[in-house]
Design an enzyme around this catalytic site. Structure first.
Site, mmCIF file in Angstrom:
data_model
loop_
_atom_site.group_PDB
_atom_site.id
_atom_site.type_symbol
_atom_site.label_atom_id
_atom_site.label_comp_id
_atom_site.label_asym_id
_atom_site.label_seq_id
_atom_site.Cartn_x
_atom_site.Cartn_y
_atom_site.Cartn_z
ATOM 1 N N ARG A 60 -7.992 -7.907 7.515
ATOM 2 C CA ARG A 60 -6.630 -7.958 8.065
ATOM 3 C C ARG A 60 -6.114 -9.364 7.806
ATOM 4 N NH1 ARG A 60 -4.465 -4.734 11.941
ATOM 5 N NH2 ARG A 60 -6.536 -4.042 12.610
ATOM 6 N N GLY A 105 -14.386 -7.678 11.621
ATOM 7 C CA GLY A 105 -13.134 -8.218 11.128
ATOM 8 C C GLY A 105 -13.188 -9.722 11.050
ATOM 9 N N LYS A 142 -14.571 5.237 16.523
ATOM 10 C CA LYS A 142 -14.548 3.776 16.515
ATOM 11 C C LYS A 142 -14.339 3.318 17.958
ATOM 12 C CE LYS A 142 -10.910 0.665 15.494
ATOM 13 N NZ LYS A 142 -9.787 0.272 14.619
ATOM 14 N N GLY A 149 -14.530 -7.762 18.504
ATOM 15 C CA GLY A 149 -15.291 -8.827 19.142
ATOM 16 C C GLY A 149 -16.782 -8.762 18.864
ATOM 17 N N THR A 171 -5.619 0.846 10.696
ATOM 18 C CA THR A 171 -4.348 0.910 11.416
ATOM 19 C C THR A 171 -3.461 2.006 10.843
ATOM 20 O OG1 THR A 171 -4.560 -1.517 11.528
ATOM 21 C CG2 THR A 171 -2.667 -0.543 12.606
ATOM 22 N N GLU A 180 -12.438 -1.566 4.880
ATOM 23 C CA GLU A 180 -11.080 -1.081 5.160
ATOM 24 C C GLU A 180 -10.109 -2.242 5.091
ATOM 25 O OE1 GLU A 180 -9.594 -0.909 9.422
ATOM 26 O OE2 GLU A 180 -11.683 -0.293 9.713
#
Length: 223
Positions: free
Chosen positions: A24, A184, A135, A164, A76, A47
């Site tokens: 992201r 992420g 998820k 996290g 998303t 992703e």
């Protein structure tokens, strides 16, 4: 470009690798480079979030250049139109942050979908809508103990812990029954926005090594 990644193959691959990478950022080209760098270091499932500018172009670029056995998806993903756009761009799996209409739309098209959920009711609903796996998001809000409690009434639901989860937390979620962790920021840092790829590559190697070691220990314990 045909999508050869079925829900069954995605689930088997995620169970084997125990890792999903989540890019992201603020730059689609940088996100594509970061995704390919993660694949080069051993991540098979990456992703790219649709909140990233030019995410669809990034997905196209990664799909065209991905090493054999590596797969690119979109994160998303919320609407039916999102599903159509991702499929047209060559995205091979879909990830949602919540119980969105995209879950059933993806399932109807045979596209594997990792559906975002947090509560027992949401997890149950996600699977009923056709999710390949749930998820658990944000996983850090409950921690491994919450995941373990959630799995007690739903032992058949495959959970992926996302949100996290860093290098120090991953094994705790695997021990609690997560089939994988989604990474992420703790993996990519600012790489998806044009930051230095070198430290990201090092973190990727660390995560891959940790997953492999966990797998070895689990195999020895089960003998």
């Amino acid at each position: 470009m045909a999508n050869t990644l079925t829900p069954e193959l995605l689930l088997a691959g995620i169970r084997e690798t125990r890792l999903v990478a989540i890019v992201r950022g603020t730059d689609g080209a940088a996100a594509a480079k970061a995704a390919l760098a993660a694949m080069a270091e051993g991540f098979r499932f990456v992703e790219i979030a649709l909140t990233t500018p030019d995410a669809l172009e990034a997905i196209r670029a990664v799909r065209a250049a991905a090493p054999a056995g590596c797969f690119v998806g979109a994160g998303t993903v919320l609407t039916v139109q999102d599903v159509d756009d991702v499929a047209d761009a060559g995205g091979q799996f879909i990830v949602t942050p919540a119980l969105a209409e995209s879950i059933a739309a993806s399932a109807r098209r045979g596209i594997p979908v990792l559906a975002g959920a947090f509560t027992p009711s949401e997890a149950h609903d996600a699977m009923n809508r056709g999710a390949t796996a749930v998820k658990l998001f944000p996983a850090s809000a409950g921690g491994p103990g919450y995941l373990k409690a959630l799995r007690d009434p739903f032992p058949g639901i495959p959970f992926i812990a996302v949100g996290g989860v860093g290098l120090g937390e991953a094994a705790g979620y695997w021990e609690a029954g997560a089939i994988a962790v989604g990474l992420g920021g703790p993996l990519f840092g600012d790489a998806g926005s044009g930051g230095d790829l070198a430290p990201m590559r090092e973190r990727a190697r660390d995560f891959v090594a940790l997953a492999a070691e966990f797998g070895r220990q689990r195999a020895e314990t089960s003998r």
